[in-house]
Design a protein around this motif. Structure first.
Motif, PDB file in Angstrom:
ATOM      1  N   GLY A  19       0.794  -1.211   0.000  1.00  0.00           N
ATOM      2  CA  GLY A  19       0.000   0.000   0.000  1.00  0.00           C
ATOM      3  C   GLY A  19       0.830   1.266   0.000  1.00  0.00           C
ATOM      4  N   GLU A  20       2.127   1.144   0.195  1.00  0.00           N
ATOM      5  CA  GLU A  20       2.982   2.323   0.225  1.00  0.00           C
ATOM      6  C   GLU A  20       3.018   3.039  -1.120  1.00  0.00           C
ATOM      7  N   MET A  21       2.820   2.321  -2.203  1.00  0.00           N
ATOM      8  CA  MET A  21       2.905   2.940  -3.518  1.00  0.00           C
ATOM      9  C   MET A  21       1.815   3.989  -3.696  1.00  0.00           C
ATOM     10  N   LYS A  22       0.615   3.719  -3.173  1.00  0.00           N
ATOM     11  CA  LYS A  22      -0.473   4.697  -3.272  1.00  0.00           C
ATOM     12  C   LYS A  22      -0.101   5.962  -2.507  1.00  0.00           C
ATOM     13  N   ASP A  23       0.469   5.808  -1.323  1.00  0.00           N
ATOM     14  CA  ASP A  23       0.919   6.961  -0.541  1.00  0.00           C
ATOM     15  C   ASP A  23       2.026   7.712  -1.276  1.00  0.00           C
ATOM     16  N   ASP A  24       2.949   6.964  -1.864  1.00  0.00           N
ATOM     17  CA  ASP A  24       4.044   7.589  -2.604  1.00  0.00           C
ATOM     18  C   ASP A  24       3.523   8.356  -3.815  1.00  0.00           C
ATOM     19  N   LEU A  25       2.557   7.776  -4.514  1.00  0.00           N
ATOM     20  CA  LEU A  25       1.976   8.449  -5.668  1.00  0.00           C
ATOM     21  C   LEU A  25       1.303   9.747  -5.247  1.00  0.00           C
ATOM     22  N   ASP A  32       5.029  17.520  -6.905  1.00  0.00           N
ATOM     23  CA  ASP A  32       5.073  18.182  -8.210  1.00  0.00           C
ATOM     24  C   ASP A  32       4.473  19.589  -8.139  1.00  0.00           C
ATOM     25  N   LEU A  33       3.420  19.742  -7.358  1.00  0.00           N
ATOM     26  CA  LEU A  33       2.754  21.044  -7.272  1.00  0.00           C
ATOM     27  C   LEU A  33       3.415  22.006  -6.294  1.00  0.00           C
ATOM     28  N   TYR A  34       3.799  21.494  -5.134  1.00  0.00           N
ATOM     29  CA  TYR A  34       4.197  22.378  -4.043  1.00  0.00           C
ATOM     30  C   TYR A  34       5.676  22.330  -3.663  1.00  0.00           C
ATOM     31  N   SER A  35       6.505  21.571  -4.365  1.00  0.00           N
ATOM     32  CA  SER A  35       7.914  21.466  -3.977  1.00  0.00           C
ATOM     33  C   SER A  35       8.651  22.806  -3.947  1.00  0.00           C
ATOM     34  N   PRO A  36       8.277  23.773  -4.777  1.00  0.00           N
ATOM     35  CA  PRO A  36       8.979  25.060  -4.669  1.00  0.00           C
ATOM     36  C   PRO A  36       8.803  25.730  -3.294  1.00  0.00           C
ATOM     37  N   LEU A  37       7.805  25.300  -2.540  1.00  0.00           N
ATOM     38  CA  LEU A  37       7.579  25.873  -1.215  1.00  0.00           C
ATOM     39  C   LEU A  37       8.448  25.220  -0.139  1.00  0.00           C
ATOM     40  N   ARG A  43      13.736  19.711  -0.579  1.00  0.00           N
ATOM     41  CA  ARG A  43      13.509  19.338  -1.984  1.00  0.00           C
ATOM     42  C   ARG A  43      14.519  18.298  -2.437  1.00  0.00           C
ATOM     43  N   GLU A  44      15.780  18.488  -2.072  1.00  0.00           N
ATOM     44  CA  GLU A  44      16.819  17.551  -2.498  1.00  0.00           C
ATOM     45  C   GLU A  44      16.601  16.171  -1.898  1.00  0.00           C
ATOM     46  N   ILE A  45      16.287  16.105  -0.606  1.00  0.00           N
ATOM     47  CA  ILE A  45      16.076  14.812   0.050  1.00  0.00           C
ATOM     48  C   ILE A  45      14.858  14.100  -0.526  1.00  0.00           C
TER      49      ILE A  45
END
Length: 161
Positions: A19-25, A32-37, A43-45
Motif C-alpha cells: 500500500g505504500e505505492m499509493k501513498d508515494d503516488l 510536483d505542485l508544491y515542492s517550490p515551497l 527538496r533535495e532529500i
C-alpha cells in the motif's frame, strides 16, 4: 526516475505490491505542485528518495546525516505538502479538471465516430482532427478506453524517454 507505470482510474490506484505505492503516488502529486515551497534541503532529500529511488541510508550517507534525520525530513515534508494542499486545494481542482477533460475527449471521440458513419466523405478531415487532439493530450498520459463503449476510463503514466 520512475521505473514503474501506474494506472489511475478516477482516483483509484491499481497496483501490484504494498500500500505504500499509493501513498508515494499521492506524495509525488503533492511534490510536483508544491515542492517550490520546500527548502532546498527538503527538496533535495525528497527528490533523491522519490524520484531517484535512493534508500534512507544512501541519502543519509550522501548528505552526511543519520537515517533518522532523513526519515524525519520526509515525514515533515509530507505533512507540509498535505497542509499546503488542504489550504490551496490544487489537487482537487486538477482532479476535477482531469475528469472533465476525459469526459470531453470521450464526447469528441464518440461524435467523430458518429459523423464518420453518417458522412463517410468527412472521414479524412475527422482523422486529421483526431490526430490533432491526440497530440494535444499526449502530455497528460496515455488514456485507456473501455472497449465496449469507447469511454475513457483512466490513464497510464510512464516516464518519458
Amino acid at each position: 526516475m520512475l521505473d514503474r507505470a501506474v494506472f489511475i482510474r478516477y482516483n483509484i490506484v491499481s497496483y501490484v505490491g504494498g500500500g505504500e505505492m499509493k501513498d508515494d503516488l499521492n506524495f509525488l502529486r503533492l511534490w510536483d505542485l508544491y515542492s517550490p515551497l520546500l527548502t532546498n534541503t527538503q527538496r533535495e532529500i525528497t527528490d533523491l528518495y522519490f524520484n531517484y529511488d535512493l534508500s534512507l541510508g544512501e541519502i543519509a550517507e550522501q548528505k552526511g546525516v543519520s537515517r533518522q534525520s532523513v526519515s524525519d525530513c520526509l515525514q515533515k515534508c509530507r505533512k507540509q505538502l498535505e497542509s499546503y494542499d488542504k489550504k490551496l486545494g490544487f489537487i482537487k481542482a486538477l482532479d476535477e479538471l482531469s475528469g472533465e477533460y476525459s469526459a470531453y475527449m470521450t464526447q469528441v471521440k464518440r461524435w467523430c465516430e458518429r459523423v464518420k458513419r453518417e458522412k463517410p466523405e468527412m472521414a479524412d478531415e475527422l482523422k486529421g482532427l483526431e490526430k490533432v487532439l491526440s497530440s494535444v493530450h499526449q502530455d497528460f498520459g496515455v488514456e485507456t478506453e473501455d472497449t465496449e463503449n469507447g469511454e475513457i476510463i483512466g490513464k497510464v503514466f510512464r516516464e518519458k524517454e
